[in-house]
Design a protein around this motif. Structure first.
Motif, short mmCIF file in Angstrom:
data_model
loop_
_atom_site.label_atom_id
_atom_site.label_comp_id
_atom_site.label_asym_id
_atom_site.label_seq_id
_atom_site.Cartn_x
_atom_site.Cartn_y
_atom_site.Cartn_z
N GLN A 1 0.84 -1.19 0.00
CA GLN A 1 0.00 0.00 0.00
C GLN A 1 0.88 1.24 0.00
O GLN A 1 1.97 1.25 0.57
N ARG B 1 1.23 5.72 -1.39
CA ARG B 1 1.06 6.80 -2.34
C ARG B 1 2.46 7.22 -2.77
O ARG B 1 3.29 7.58 -1.93
N ASP C 1 2.01 10.86 -9.37
CA ASP C 1 1.27 10.87 -8.11
C ASP C 1 0.24 9.73 -8.18
O ASP C 1 -0.85 9.88 -8.74
N ALA D 1 -1.69 6.48 -6.12
CA ALA D 1 -2.05 5.72 -4.92
C ALA D 1 -2.28 4.26 -5.32
O ALA D 1 -2.87 3.99 -6.38
N GLY E 1 4.56 11.22 -0.03
CA GLY E 1 3.82 9.97 0.11
C GLY E 1 4.44 9.00 1.09
O GLY E 1 5.34 9.34 1.86
N ARG F 1 -0.71 10.12 -13.60
CA ARG F 1 -1.94 10.02 -12.82
C ARG F 1 -2.72 8.77 -13.22
O ARG F 1 -2.68 8.33 -14.36
#
Length: 351
Positions: A5, A7, A18, A20, A55, A213
């Motif tokens: 997990q 970002r 960027d 996640a 992040g 993105r």
């Protein structure tokens, strides 16, 4: 349980990556995107090879990289993550067996046990009895098999694949793909690929990255079947034309398309709603003369590309795949009329 997990925020020359990401234990997530979109940057940051600009990354609930206070930056070799790329990067001075045994031995496993386990892994990836061979004696496909065995023998918490099949011929790639599907079953994996076949064969979910993105994510076939961008349409092998709903149909300029799909008709019930019409190039038909009725429209040929089965006709309104027998007389700059059966058209909402 979420095994990987984070970002990832990394500044590139022309944009900021960027992204996640959440990957469940044992899940495989495919990552696709145009060249230079930030896919490899994402993997390198997860592996600790590129510093984060912002992040946080955690593996099995343990933070291995964080920019905010308190700063955390675990070295790549201690993250429990392995990264496999196009180059197998085997140690040239070590045999296949010693290459595969390297990780366990570095972790303190006894040499005899590590070597026995290495032979088992080499057999599992399809190279039984190859333990004594040296890297220079291996083909490209065999080297990739050994690289997979070396990675998995180290019992990683997550595996990152950065287009490991791109340099292989189609037959070899197909064999490696089957092996990966078998050996990565139950292993938390993030796989960057440029091939939709890899994503479908290996992954549970697909993440699409464009200009740093995430532009679309979800089950692989759902994403490819309902493309949210022209890039996704191209890898899914479909046309994606943006227009609006009008009287239950899709309209763009002089082109009007109907759909027999109930969900598509429901989307088209609101006049003016932005829609994308999605259909395969092979479902479009060239028409002319008496067959060119009101449901056909004229398009200008912008390019002609030879394919194995005929000719791919690029137009200002989508792509048409034409059998070779029907391609006579087609020329760049010429005008043809086309039609598509409503049963092969679907409408997708456009944000």
């Amino acid at each position: 349980m979420t095994a990987l997990q984070g970002r990832v925020v990394v500044a590139r020359e022309h944009f900021v990556v960027d992204v996640a990401l959440e990957v469940a234990a044992g899940e495989t997530v495919a990552v696709m995107g145009p060249s230079g979109a930030g896919k490899s940057t994402l993997l390198q940051a997860l592996a600790g090879l590129v510093p984060l600009g912002g992040g946080e990354i955690s593996v099995d609930g343990r933070v291995v990289d964080r920019v905010s206070s308190p700063r955390v930056q675990v070295a790549p070799m201690h993250r429990g993550i392995v990264l496999l790329g196009q180059d197998a990067r085997l140690f040239p001075h070590l045999s296949v067996r010693e290459n595969v045994a390297f990780g366990p031995r570095s972790a303190g496993v006894a040499a005899r046990v590590a070597r026995a386990s290495a032979d088992e892994w080499v057999a599992r990836v399809g190279l039984p009895g190859a333990g004594d061979r040296m890297p220079h004696e291996l083909s490209g496909g065999e080297s990739q098999r050994v690289a997979v065995a070396r990675a998995l023998a180290a019992s990683p918490k997550a595996v990152l694949l950065d287009e490991p099949l791109v340099a292989l011929d189609p037959d070899t790639a197909a064999g490696i793909r089957r092996m990966l599907r078998e050996q990565l079953d139950g292993v938390t994996t993030v796989a960057v690929t440029h091939d939709a076949a890899d994503a479908i064969a290996l992954a549970d979910r697909l993440l699409v990255i464009e200009a740093g993105r995430v532009t679309q994510s979800g089950p692989v076939r759902d994403v490819l079947g309902e493309p949210a961008s022209d890039f996704v349409a191209s890898i899914g092998g479909v046309n994606r034309l943006v227009g609006v709903a009008d009287g239950g149909d899709w309209v763009a300029g002089e082109v009007r398309l109907a759909s027999a799909d109930a969900a598509s008709r429901a989307l088209a019930a609101v006049d003016g709603a932005p829609l994308a019409a999605v259909f395969r190039p092979g479902d479009v038909r060239l028409v002319g003369g008496e067959r060119a009725g009101a449901d056909a429209w004229a398009v200008t040929v912008t390019d002609l590309e030879q394919t194995l089965s005929g000719v791919r006709v690029r137009t200002g309104v989508g792509v048409v795949d034409v059998p070779l027998a029907d391609a006579g007389g087609l020329a760049v700059g010429g005008t043809v009329r086309v039609r598509i059966d409503p049963g092969t058209v679907r409408f997708v909402a456009v944000d």
